[in-house]
Design a protein around this motif. Structure first.
Motif, PDB file in Angstrom:
ATOM      1  N   LYS A  23      29.502   1.904  90.680  1.00 27.34           N
ATOM      2  CA  LYS A  23      30.350   2.775  91.479  1.00 27.34           C
ATOM      3  C   LYS A  23      31.771   2.859  90.932  1.00 27.34           C
ATOM      4  N   SER A  24      32.071   2.107  89.880  1.00 26.87           N
ATOM      5  CA  SER A  24      33.437   2.014  89.407  1.00 26.87           C
ATOM      6  C   SER A  24      33.848   3.196  88.530  1.00 26.87           C
ATOM      7  N   PHE A  25      32.940   4.072  88.234  1.00 28.08           N
ATOM      8  CA  PHE A  25      33.286   5.276  87.482  1.00 28.08           C
ATOM      9  C   PHE A  25      32.372   6.416  87.895  1.00 28.08           C
ATOM     10  N   TRP A  26      32.798   7.630  87.555  1.00 22.78           N
ATOM     11  CA  TRP A  26      31.923   8.782  87.699  1.00 22.78           C
ATOM     12  C   TRP A  26      32.024   9.613  86.433  1.00 22.78           C
ATOM     13  N   ALA A  28      32.142  12.905  83.970  1.00 23.07           N
ATOM     14  CA  ALA A  28      32.716  14.245  83.919  1.00 23.07           C
ATOM     15  C   ALA A  28      32.551  14.788  82.507  1.00 23.07           C
ATOM     16  N   LYS A  29      32.837  16.069  82.357  1.00 21.76           N
ATOM     17  CA  LYS A  29      32.856  16.687  81.036  1.00 21.76           C
ATOM     18  C   LYS A  29      34.152  17.475  80.867  1.00 21.76           C
ATOM     19  N   THR A  30      34.603  17.550  79.625  1.00 26.35           N
ATOM     20  CA  THR A  30      35.803  18.324  79.336  1.00 26.35           C
ATOM     21  C   THR A  30      35.497  19.813  79.438  1.00 26.35           C
ATOM     22  N   THR A  31      36.494  20.559  79.872  1.00 28.58           N
ATOM     23  CA  THR A  31      36.328  21.991  80.049  1.00 28.58           C
ATOM     24  C   THR A  31      37.671  22.678  79.824  1.00 28.58           C
ATOM     25  N   GLY A  32      37.669  23.994  79.801  1.00 31.12           N
ATOM     26  CA  GLY A  32      38.914  24.757  79.700  1.00 31.12           C
ATOM     27  C   GLY A  32      39.403  24.932  78.281  1.00 31.12           C
ATOM     28  N   LEU A  60      32.908  12.050  79.758  1.00 22.61           N
ATOM     29  CA  LEU A  60      33.986  11.105  80.051  1.00 22.61           C
ATOM     30  C   LEU A  60      33.617  10.222  81.241  1.00 22.61           C
ATOM     31  N   LYS A  61      34.021   8.963  81.178  1.00 19.80           N
ATOM     32  CA  LYS A  61      33.921   8.050  82.316  1.00 19.80           C
ATOM     33  C   LYS A  61      35.266   8.052  83.040  1.00 19.80           C
ATOM     34  N   ILE A  62      35.295   8.569  84.263  1.00 16.54           N
ATOM     35  CA  ILE A  62      36.521   8.609  85.041  1.00 16.54           C
ATOM     36  C   ILE A  62      36.573   7.362  85.923  1.00 16.54           C
ATOM     37  N   ILE A  63      37.648   6.576  85.766  1.00 16.50           N
ATOM     38  CA  ILE A  63      37.726   5.315  86.507  1.00 16.50           C
ATOM     39  C   ILE A  63      38.873   5.277  87.512  1.00 16.50           C
ATOM     40  N   ASP A  64      39.794   6.238  87.433  1.00 15.43           N
ATOM     41  CA  ASP A  64      40.896   6.251  88.395  1.00 15.43           C
ATOM     42  C   ASP A  64      41.603   7.598  88.269  1.00 15.43           C
ATOM     43  N   SER A  65      42.587   7.823  89.151  1.00 14.34           N
ATOM     44  CA  SER A  65      43.289   9.099  89.105  1.00 14.34           C
ATOM     45  C   SER A  65      44.695   8.959  89.660  1.00 14.34           C
ATOM     46  N   THR A  66      45.542   9.891  89.253  1.00 17.31           N
ATOM     47  CA  THR A  66      46.855  10.072  89.852  1.00 17.31           C
ATOM     48  C   THR A  66      46.848  11.465  90.482  1.00 17.31           C
ATOM     49  N   GLN A  67      48.000  11.963  90.836  1.00 19.41           N
ATOM     50  CA  GLN A  67      48.049  13.276  91.462  1.00 19.41           C
ATOM     51  C   GLN A  67      47.537  14.376  90.537  1.00 19.41           C
ATOM     52  N   SER A  68      47.851  14.272  89.251  1.00 19.04           N
ATOM     53  CA  SER A  68      47.487  15.348  88.327  1.00 19.04           C
ATOM     54  C   SER A  68      46.608  14.905  87.159  1.00 19.04           C
ATOM     55  N   MET A  69      46.389  13.584  87.006  1.00 18.78           N
ATOM     56  CA  MET A  69      45.673  13.075  85.842  1.00 18.78           C
ATOM     57  C   MET A  69      44.507  12.184  86.260  1.00 18.78           C
ATOM     58  N   PHE A  70      43.464  12.163  85.418  1.00 18.80           N
ATOM     59  CA  PHE A  70      42.382  11.207  85.554  1.00 18.80           C
ATOM     60  C   PHE A  70      42.541  10.132  84.482  1.00 18.80           C
ATOM     61  N   LEU A  71      42.208   8.897  84.840  1.00 21.89           N
ATOM     62  CA  LEU A  71      42.164   7.808  83.874  1.00 21.89           C
ATOM     63  C   LEU A  71      40.744   7.704  83.333  1.00 21.89           C
ATOM     64  N   VAL A  88      35.517  18.619  84.654  1.00 25.22           N
ATOM     65  CA  VAL A  88      34.565  19.066  85.663  1.00 25.22           C
ATOM     66  C   VAL A  88      33.525  17.974  85.846  1.00 25.22           C
ATOM     67  N   ALA A  89      33.103  17.743  87.080  1.00 21.66           N
ATOM     68  CA  ALA A  89      32.125  16.679  87.354  1.00 21.66           C
ATOM     69  C   ALA A  89      30.810  16.965  86.636  1.00 21.66           C
ATOM     70  N   ASP A  90      30.192  15.906  86.131  1.00 23.43           N
ATOM     71  CA  ASP A  90      28.917  16.001  85.409  1.00 23.43           C
ATOM     72  C   ASP A  90      27.850  15.254  86.209  1.00 23.43           C
ATOM     73  N   THR A  91      26.962  15.996  86.842  1.00 25.10           N
ATOM     74  CA  THR A  91      25.899  15.390  87.655  1.00 25.10           C
ATOM     75  C   THR A  91      24.558  15.391  86.933  1.00 25.10           C
ATOM     76  N   ILE A  92      24.564  15.839  85.685  1.00 25.99           N
ATOM     77  CA  ILE A  92      23.304  15.976  84.938  1.00 25.99           C
ATOM     78  C   ILE A  92      23.108  14.843  83.939  1.00 25.99           C
ATOM     79  N   THR A  93      24.154  14.501  83.194  1.00 26.54           N
ATOM     80  CA  THR A  93      24.047  13.490  82.140  1.00 26.54           C
ATOM     81  C   THR A  93      23.680  12.117  82.718  1.00 26.54           C
ATOM     82  N   LYS A  94      22.706  11.471  82.116  1.00 29.43           N
ATOM     83  CA  LYS A  94      22.338  10.103  82.459  1.00 29.43           C
ATOM     84  C   LYS A  94      22.750   9.207  81.299  1.00 29.43           C
ATOM     85  N   LEU A  95      23.686   8.327  81.556  1.00 30.89           N
ATOM     86  CA  LEU A  95      24.174   7.463  80.483  1.00 30.89           C
ATOM     87  C   LEU A  95      23.080   6.523  79.989  1.00 30.89           C
TER      88      LEU A  95
END
Length: 392
Positions: A23-26, A28-32, A60-71, A88-95
């Motif tokens: 549960k310590s990360f979710w 995501a994928k880069t976009t834009g 990407l493994k997202i482990i934390d966030s600020t107001q405008s940035m993800f760690l 953007v959240a990635d609900t398809i990739t299985k690590l």
């Protein structure tokens, strides 16, 4: 019974720890447009210091966030930040439990590139940079272990001298690409299917420099006016266009035919779109014209800017020529965090011609004679640079 209870407690604790870890990360994928990793949360008018651009669809493994940035957890020991707009959240990739580098294929092409293709199996984050003396391209690939037991290299390579790797951490592979020439001419990095591909620009034919493709950027434009004059009503966006057109005229007079402008009129064209446009155009070099300003009216002079150390020689040559027409020196600035300096694809130089906030500089800047003079000096700076790198 005590041993059984202890074992059961250990099992429960281990399971709980595994669940917490899961549960310590979710994902995501880069976009834009031009997603970029940043070193930290520092900021200024140009944004925080950037590690470099990433391709889109990088996991990407997202482990934390600020107001405008993800760690982002890049590897066991390394993290970085990324603006939320590029995720953007990635609900398809299985690590997978682990990722391995597979075989590499290194070859020349019929165009202007040598290509190194590194099979990985997933779009994992990376960082790349240039080194000089000797010239190298370095790439760190995060979250991967090496299982590369062969690197196939073809004889048609013209810019790649050597290529090899080191496993510098348990889950970081460092790629070293030694170059034939001293001068860096640029490289493009991104994924093709499940392979990380580095396209290294070969040195162009320097015998006839009139065959070079030169890109010209008139800074600002449209809704982005830039700075204004101290004694006159001039605005930067109008003046940079005059300098860009003067430089284009200079090149055409000398016989250059392959010239591209980012804008030829007063139009809004944001810097990310300019970079994407220039990457498609694939010039041999870029000159971006700007005018400076300071709250201190006595500050004056010309300055040149680069981000990547491999492109510094172009900027120093142009600055030297600006000083030859008795402009004061404001400096040669490296690691500059400006969008048009960020691409690794081609040598680039941002030229701050002078200060509109300084009366003496402004007086020169607004004259057609000076605009023509600057165009000549920039061309001479380019020729000085090319002559210094021939046969090196």
């Amino acid at each position: 019974m005590k041993k059984y209870a202890f074992a059961l407690l250990l099992l429960v604790s281990t399971a709980s720890f595994a669940q917490e870890t899961a549960k310590s990360f979710w994902l995501a994928k880069t976009t834009g447009k031009l997603p970029a990793l940043s070193y930290g949360l520092g900021d200024d008018r140009l944004g925080g210091a950037k590690m470099g651009y990433l391709d889109t669809n990088v996991v990407l493994k997202i482990i934390d966030s600020t107001q405008s940035m993800f760690l982002v957890q890049l590897s066991k020991n390394r993290t970085a930040y990324i603006a939320k707009e590029f995720v953007v959240a990635d609900t398809i990739t299985k690590l997978k439990p682990y990722y391995l580098t597979d075989s590499w294929y290194v070859k020349g092409t019929d165009s202007c590139y040598d290509i190194a293709s590194i099979s990985i199996g997933e779009h994992l984050p990376y960082k790349s940079w240039m080194e000089i003396a000797p010239s190298k391209i370095m790439v760190d690939i995060y979250g991967v272990q090496s299982n590369t037991n062969w690197i196939t290299q073809l004889q048609n390579l013209k810019e790649i001298k050597n290529i090899y790797y080191n496993q510098i951490e348990d889950d970081v592979v460092r790629v070293t690409i030694e170059l034939v020439h001293q001068q860096h001419w640029g490289y493009t990095i991104g994924y093709s299917k499940k392979a990380l591909v580095i396209k290294i620009k070969r040195q162009p034919d320097l015998v006839n420099i009139k065959k070079l493709k030169i890109a010209i950027d008139a800074g600002h434009g449209g809704t982005n006016s830039g700075t204004g004059g101290s004694n006159s009503n001039v605005v930067e966006k109008d003046l940079t266009l005059l300098f860009a057109k003067a430089f284009e005229k200079q090149l055409k007079t000398l016989g250059f035919k392959n010239i591209v402008q980012t804008r030829t009129k007063d139009t809004t064209f944001n810097n990310s779109d300019r970079v994407l446009f220039l990457q498609q155009e694939n010039p041999d070099l870029l000159i971006s014209f700007h005018l400076n300003s300071s709250s201190k009216p006595d500050v004056s002079g010309s300055s040149t800017y680069y981000k990547h150390i491999g492109f510094r020689p172009l900027t120093t040559a142009i600055l030297k020529r600006m000083l030859a027409i008795k402009m004061n020196e404001y400096g040669n600035i490296g690691n500059f965090n400006f969008t048009l300096n960020a691409p690794t694809d081609f040598p680039n130089c941002l030229l701050e011609i002078g200060f509109l906030s300084n009366v003496a500089d402004e007086k020169r800047i607004i004259t057609k004679t000076f605009q023509t003079q600057v165009a000549k000096q920039v061309y001479l700076g380019i020729t000085d640079w090319i002559n210094s790198v021939k046969n090196k």
